[in-house]
Write an enzyme that holds these catalytic residues in place. Sequence first.
Site, PDB file in Angstrom:
ATOM      1  N   ASP A  35       0.784  -1.098   0.034  1.00 42.33           N
ATOM      2  CA  ASP A  35       0.081  -0.090  -0.085  1.00 42.33           C
ATOM      3  C   ASP A  35       0.994   1.094   0.047  1.00 42.33           C
ATOM      4  O   ASP A  35       2.110   1.196   0.624  1.00 42.33           O
ATOM      5  CB  ASP A  35      -0.944   0.008   1.205  1.00 42.33           C
ATOM      6  CG  ASP A  35      -2.060   1.205   1.173  1.00 42.33           C
ATOM      7  OD1 ASP A  35      -3.003   1.132   0.166  1.00 42.33           O
ATOM      8  OD2 ASP A  35      -1.779   2.306   1.700  1.00 42.33           O
ATOM      9  N   GLU A  37       0.644   5.781   0.096  1.00 45.26           N
ATOM     10  CA  GLU A  37       0.052   6.955   0.213  1.00 45.26           C
ATOM     11  C   GLU A  37       0.857   8.055  -0.289  1.00 45.26           C
ATOM     12  O   GLU A  37       1.948   7.887  -0.345  1.00 45.26           O
ATOM     13  CB  GLU A  37       0.077   7.218   1.796  1.00 45.26           C
ATOM     14  CG  GLU A  37      -0.570   6.086   2.804  1.00 45.26           C
ATOM     15  CD  GLU A  37      -2.269   5.924   2.227  1.00 45.26           C
ATOM     16  OE1 GLU A  37      -2.970   7.086   1.912  1.00 45.26           O
ATOM     17  OE2 GLU A  37      -2.577   4.859   2.440  1.00 45.26           O
ATOM     18  N   HIS A 193      -5.749   4.742   5.803  1.00 49.66           N
ATOM     19  CA  HIS A 193      -4.937   5.552   5.065  1.00 49.66           C
ATOM     20  C   HIS A 193      -3.436   5.996   5.607  1.00 49.66           C
ATOM     21  O   HIS A 193      -2.872   6.884   5.478  1.00 49.66           O
ATOM     22  CB  HIS A 193      -5.778   7.141   4.812  1.00 49.66           C
ATOM     23  CG  HIS A 193      -6.955   6.820   4.376  1.00 49.66           C
ATOM     24  ND1 HIS A 193      -7.349   5.999   3.100  1.00 49.66           N
ATOM     25  CD2 HIS A 193      -8.242   7.403   4.755  1.00 49.66           C
ATOM     26  CE1 HIS A 193      -8.661   6.103   2.936  1.00 49.66           C
ATOM     27  NE2 HIS A 193      -9.161   6.695   4.178  1.00 49.66           N
ATOM     28  N   ASP A 198      -3.206  -0.156   6.418  1.00 48.81           N
ATOM     29  CA  ASP A 198      -3.794  -0.662   5.264  1.00 48.81           C
ATOM     30  C   ASP A 198      -3.370  -1.890   4.650  1.00 48.81           C
ATOM     31  O   ASP A 198      -4.133  -2.813   4.051  1.00 48.81           O
ATOM     32  CB  ASP A 198      -4.277   0.512   4.203  1.00 48.81           C
ATOM     33  CG  ASP A 198      -5.038   1.557   4.398  1.00 48.81           C
ATOM     34  OD1 ASP A 198      -5.640   1.659   5.603  1.00 48.81           O
ATOM     35  OD2 ASP A 198      -5.237   2.630   3.780  1.00 48.81           O
TER      36      ASP A 198
END
EC number: 3.1.13.-
Length: 224
Positions: A35, A37, A193, A198
């Site tokens: 994941d 961001e 987030h 996540d």
Amino acid sequence: MSEDNFDEEFDGTLPSGPRHPMARRFRGYLPVVVDVETGGFNSATDALLEIAATTVGMDEKGFLFPEHTYFFRIEPFEGANIEPAALEFTGIKLDHPLRMAVQEEQALTEIFRGIRKALKANGCKRAILVGHNSSFDLGFLNAAVARTGIKRNPFHPFSSFDTATLAGLAYGQTVLAKACQAAGMEFDNREAHSARYDTEKTAELFCGIVNRWKEMGGWMDDDD
């Protein structure tokens, strides 16, 4: 993270003798959940701000489980675009004194080193990215690899497993939080987030779907 955590590099040679069940499960590919961001939606121009990767293991009965998570906060590359709306959405504070961000190259080098160790342990030839809307994560990963010039990328360059698709099939849900809840998992929207949170939830969801399919007779190991 110290290099002492990794005792040897994977040289690309698979072990002789019977193959590890994980290598048989996905045609020699090792699922690694990722994941990211970011500072926006454009992988070429927008900053990579966090990345996490969770390797997946297999027990003696052929069931998958999340194994080890690598997590880094990233310094935006020079000239990177960062949309204020993206920071508001993720809650990332770039000037936080405890953020302790590193450069993209350092983060990827250490994550890839850990993945190569997992590849060797599982007798696999390459990693395949697992993500929730995986094309987004793979796009930012590939863009960071290209920017840093890293040559030893263990991931397949375009194939991936998308848990949004898998969860839609298994549970009728495509949003991560709702899919986790449908799977009987806890999900804290206050922690969402964060790349680490996540990734670990996506790994749990992926393993659960694959294991449920096995329990239904959908995949049988040669030894079953």
